[in-house]
Write a protein that holds these residues in place. Structure first.
Motif, PDB file in Angstrom:
ATOM      1  N   ASP A   3       0.745  -1.290   0.005  1.00 49.96           N
ATOM      2  CA  ASP A   3       0.155   0.163  -0.180  1.00 49.96           C
ATOM      3  C   ASP A   3       0.629   1.281  -0.074  1.00 49.96           C
ATOM      4  O   ASP A   3       1.490   1.801   0.967  1.00 49.96           O
ATOM      5  N   THR A   5      -0.363   4.154  -0.782  1.00 50.96           N
ATOM      6  CA  THR A   5      -1.144   5.443  -0.477  1.00 50.96           C
ATOM      7  C   THR A   5      -1.028   6.144   0.928  1.00 50.96           C
ATOM      8  O   THR A   5      -1.223   7.245   1.101  1.00 50.96           O
ATOM      9  N   SER A   6      -0.588   5.361   1.920  1.00 49.75           N
ATOM     10  CA  SER A   6      -0.125   5.770   3.171  1.00 49.75           C
ATOM     11  C   SER A   6       1.174   5.493   3.705  1.00 49.75           C
ATOM     12  O   SER A   6       1.698   5.087   4.490  1.00 49.75           O
ATOM     13  N   GLU A  43       0.154   8.603   7.660  1.00 52.87           N
ATOM     14  CA  GLU A  43      -1.317   8.850   7.059  1.00 52.87           C
ATOM     15  C   GLU A  43      -2.033   9.974   7.739  1.00 52.87           C
ATOM     16  O   GLU A  43      -2.323  10.099   8.838  1.00 52.87           O
ATOM     17  N   SER A  49      -5.601  10.503   0.109  1.00 48.71           N
ATOM     18  CA  SER A  49      -4.457   9.458  -0.269  1.00 48.71           C
ATOM     19  C   SER A  49      -3.406  10.031  -0.645  1.00 48.71           C
ATOM     20  O   SER A  49      -2.979  11.094  -1.256  1.00 48.71           O
ATOM     21  N   ASP A  69       2.166  16.450  -1.177  1.00 49.73           N
ATOM     22  CA  ASP A  69       1.704  15.484  -2.270  1.00 49.73           C
ATOM     23  C   ASP A  69       3.049  14.938  -3.048  1.00 49.73           C
ATOM     24  O   ASP A  69       4.184  15.688  -3.051  1.00 49.73           O
TER      25      ASP A  69
END
Length: 158
Positions: A3, A5-6, A43, A49, A69
Motif C-alpha cells: 500500500d 497510499t499511506s 497517513e 490518499s 503530495d
C-alpha cells in the motif's frame, strides 16, 4: 510495501534549522531517512490518499511537519510543540555520548548495558511522538522511531 497510499516517498530536513553535524550524526541521518522511505506508514488525517513527501523542520520551538503530495504541492502543515520531547531528547543525547565513549574504552558488557538504555530512551521518545501525533498523523512504531531519530538531529546545537 504493498500500500503506497499511506506512505512517505521522500523526506527532507529543513537545513536552515540544522547545525553542522559530525560524521556519526550525518550517517545516522542518512540511515534513518533511507530506512524510513523503504518502509513506513504515514497517513495524515483528513488529507486524502498519498503517497506523501515530508519536510521536517523547526519554527519557534515547534516541530513542523510540512506535508506535501507526490508532486511536492503543499497539503498540510502540522505544528507540534517540542517541549514534551525535550527531556527524553536531552537524556538520549547524554546516553549516546556515553555509548560512543564506551565503544572506545569499555568492556562489551558495559557497552551492551548502555545500548539497552539508549534503545529504551529511543523507544520512549518514539512513543511520545506517536501519542502527540495521534489524531493528526497516523504512524506505526518503526516510522515513529525513525522520525524520532530525525527530530534529534534537528535538536543538535553545536
Amino acid at each position: 510495501m504493498a500500500d503506497r497510499t499511506s506512505t512517505l516517498v521522500a523526506l527532507e530536513l529543513d537545513e536552515r534549522t540544522v547545525a553542522r553535524r559530525n560524521a556519526q550524526v550525518e550517517h545516522e541521518r542518512r540511515v534513518a531517512i533511507f530506512d524510513l522511505i523503504e518502509n513506513n506508514h504515514f497517513e495524515p488525517v483528513g488529507c486524502g490518499s498519498g503517497p506523501y513527501r515530508l519536510r521536517l523542520g523547526m519554527e519557534e520551538n515547534r516541530l513542523i511537519f510540512d506535508i506535501r503530495d507526490a508532486s511536492d504541492q503543499p497539503i498540510s502543515r502540522v505544528p507540534l510543540p517540542i517541549s514534551p520531547l525535550r527531556r527524553v531528547i536531552k537524556d538520549y543525547f547524554t546516553i549516546c555520548d556515553s555509548y560512543y565513549e564506551a565503544i572506545r574504552h569499555a568492556p562489551p558488557s558495559r557497552i551492551e548495558a548502555i545500548d539497552m538504555g539508549r534503545r529504551g530512551l529511543h523507544n520512549e521518545g518514539s512513543a511520545i511522538l506517536k501519542e502527540r501525533l495521534d489524531g493528526k498523523i497516523e504512524i506505526d512504531h518503526e516510522t515513529a522511531r525513525r522520525l524520532f531519530t530525525l527530530i534529534c538531529v534537528l535538536q543538535i546545537r553545536q
